[in-house]
Design a protein around this motif. Structure first.
Motif, short mmCIF file in Angstrom:
data_model
loop_
_atom_site.label_atom_id
_atom_site.label_comp_id
_atom_site.label_asym_id
_atom_site.label_seq_id
_atom_site.Cartn_x
_atom_site.Cartn_y
_atom_site.Cartn_z
N GLU A 121 0.82 -1.21 0.00
CA GLU A 121 0.00 0.00 0.00
C GLU A 121 0.86 1.26 0.00
OE1 GLU A 121 -3.73 1.94 2.51
OE2 GLU A 121 -2.74 0.13 3.23
N VAL A 122 1.89 1.29 0.83
CA VAL A 122 2.71 2.50 0.92
C VAL A 122 3.53 2.73 -0.35
CG1 VAL A 122 4.88 1.60 1.92
CG2 VAL A 122 4.03 3.84 2.61
N TRP A 123 3.77 1.66 -1.11
CA TRP A 123 4.47 1.79 -2.38
C TRP A 123 3.53 2.18 -3.53
CZ3 TRP A 123 9.46 1.94 -3.98
CH2 TRP A 123 10.45 1.62 -3.04
N GLU A 131 4.32 9.66 -6.49
CA GLU A 131 5.30 10.48 -7.21
C GLU A 131 6.72 10.27 -6.74
OE1 GLU A 131 4.01 14.50 -6.92
OE2 GLU A 131 2.23 14.20 -8.18
N SER A 132 6.89 9.74 -5.52
CA SER A 132 8.25 9.55 -5.00
C SER A 132 8.33 8.25 -4.22
CB SER A 132 8.65 10.72 -4.09
OG SER A 132 7.77 10.81 -2.99
N VAL A 133 9.54 7.76 -4.04
CA VAL A 133 9.78 6.54 -3.27
C VAL A 133 9.40 6.80 -1.81
CG1 VAL A 133 11.61 5.01 -2.41
CG2 VAL A 133 11.59 5.71 -4.81
N PRO A 134 8.79 5.83 -1.12
CA PRO A 134 8.44 6.02 0.29
C PRO A 134 9.67 6.40 1.12
CG PRO A 134 7.47 4.01 -0.54
CD PRO A 134 8.38 4.51 -1.61
N ASN A 135 9.49 7.33 2.05
CA ASN A 135 10.61 7.71 2.90
C ASN A 135 10.77 6.73 4.06
OD1 ASN A 135 8.90 8.55 5.11
ND2 ASN A 135 8.52 10.45 4.01
N GLU A 136 11.81 6.91 4.84
CA GLU A 136 12.14 5.97 5.92
C GLU A 136 11.02 5.86 6.95
OE1 GLU A 136 15.69 5.21 9.23
OE2 GLU A 136 15.94 6.72 7.65
N ASP A 137 10.41 6.96 7.29
CA ASP A 137 9.34 6.94 8.28
C ASP A 137 8.12 6.18 7.77
OD1 ASP A 137 10.82 8.37 10.11
OD2 ASP A 137 10.00 10.32 9.54
N GLU A 138 7.80 6.38 6.50
CA GLU A 138 6.66 5.67 5.91
C GLU A 138 6.91 4.17 5.90
OE1 GLU A 138 4.60 8.33 2.53
OE2 GLU A 138 6.75 8.04 2.22
N ASP A 259 10.98 -7.15 0.41
CA ASP A 259 11.83 -7.58 1.51
C ASP A 259 11.27 -6.97 2.78
OD1 ASP A 259 13.80 -7.90 3.46
OD2 ASP A 259 15.45 -7.69 2.01
N LYS A 260 10.74 -7.79 3.67
CA LYS A 260 10.09 -7.27 4.88
C LYS A 260 11.09 -6.77 5.92
CE LYS A 260 8.55 -10.36 7.87
NZ LYS A 260 7.80 -11.47 8.50
N GLU A 261 12.37 -6.90 5.62
CA GLU A 261 13.39 -6.33 6.50
C GLU A 261 13.72 -4.88 6.10
OE1 GLU A 261 14.51 -7.91 9.20
OE2 GLU A 261 13.19 -9.58 8.69
N THR A 262 13.84 -4.65 4.80
CA THR A 262 14.23 -3.32 4.31
C THR A 262 13.04 -2.46 3.89
OG1 THR A 262 14.43 -4.00 1.99
CG2 THR A 262 16.35 -4.33 3.42
#
Length: 326
Positions: A121-123, A131-138, A259-262
């Motif tokens: 969903e977040v991707w 419009e952009s790659v999800p950030n670290e917090d997302e 990858d559920k780790e990264t």
């Protein structure tokens, strides 16, 4: 009766028998189910029986789609995902499905995880992209809600515990439906059958001429090219690839096997193909193997009688000895 009459009578009987022999014909039909076209090819000497068998097989696929598909409104899993209590009563079939999912989850050391929806969903896989790659917090927030260990099967009650939000059946249910369709065809006397949802294929026997079914394995980098032909006879084929489902962000493609780790798409492989006795298992194995090391995959393949082909990120093709690409 003289010899001449006997010869004429024998010829007449032979002629009647030869004329009465039915010719085996090929019957093909496609229907839109599970969000894709599912194709059946059947060989039979009886058109009515063949078409009745295909209708029954398609009905079985539709039944599974409406009963368990997490994307089908009103299904057991859709209702579970959208309920406040996060519990669902399963019948014996549903219980078996999630017991098998748990086995593959354990086999993959938790890397194959059907609670992956928040990451997809977040991707942007459930919308029109982003419009952009999800950030670290997302990504961190999404990863908090992914953990199949939080899904419990208590007798016939399936429970989703916090912080997990939902289950996604996309990595296994279509393969199960294809396998069930093949079983329906076999039960109705079909000896030669091919059922395909493109990435999940199951076969009953080979072709009437004694040859196996020939399936082209797509080049993951070039859509109109194949890497070679896999031959399947009475077994199933499952394929997972980085080209099948993806979102495009700033001109770059990001595929759906995460990858559920990264929190990022797995980048060590481009394609995994698995041949085994069940399209249900082949579907799960091909996804699970995407996140596992090749040596361990091949050990499992030898133990479980699997044929496996891997295309890694450097386009190197690795195959078990049993997998033959022509």
């Amino acid at each position: 009766m003289n010899i001449k009459k006997i010869i004429v009578l024998m010829f007449t009987v032979f002629l009647f028998t030869a004329c009465g022999k039915k010719e085996i014909q090929k019957f093909t039909e496609s229907r839109f189910l599970f969000g894709t076209y599912i194709q059946m090819i059947v060989y039979s000497d009886n058109e009515k029986e063949a078409k009745d068998a295909m209708n029954a097989a398609f009905e079985r696929i539709g039944e599974i789609d409406s009963k368990y598909n997490s994307k089908s409104r009103g299904s057991v899993i859709y209702n579970l995902n959208n309920s406040e209590k996060k519990e669902a009563v399963l019948d014996d079939e549903g219980k078996m499905l999630f017991e098998e999912v748990k086995k593959v989850y354990d086999l993959s050391h938790g890397k194959y995880d059907i609670t992956i929806s928040p990451l997809l969903e977040v991707w942007g896989f459930y919308t029109d992209g982003r419009e952009s790659v999800p950030n670290e917090d997302e990504l961190k927030e999404a990863l908090k809600h992914i953990d199949f260990d939080k899904v419990e099967l208590k007798n016939n009650i399936l429970v989703i515990n916090e912080p997990v939000k939902e289950i996604d059946t996309g990595s296994f249910l279509k393969g199960y439906a294809v396998e069930e369709a093949k079983k329906v065809l076999a039960e109705r006397g079909i000896k030669y059958a091919f059922v395909s949802s493109v990435s999940s294929i199951s076969t009953e026997g080979g072709k009437p001429d004694g040859t196996p079914w020939k399936i082209g394995i797509q080049n993951p980098d070039i859509s109109n090219e194949i890497l070679g032909i896999a031959e399947v006879e009475g077994r199933a084929l499952g394929i997972s690839g980085d080209y099948q489902i993806y979102v495009e962000i700033n001109g770059k493609k990001y595929h759906h096997i995460m990858d559920k780790e990264t929190g990022y798409p797995i980048d060590s492989k481009k394609l995994v193909a698995v041949i085994c006795d069940s399209a249900f298992l082949a579907d799960m194995y091909s996804t699970a193997f995407f996140s596992m090391e090749t040596d361990e995959i091949f050990q499992i393949a030898e133990r479980e009688n699997l044929e496996v082909m891997i295309v890694d990120d450097r386009n190197q093709i690795k195959m078990t000895k049993s997998f033959h690409l022509k």
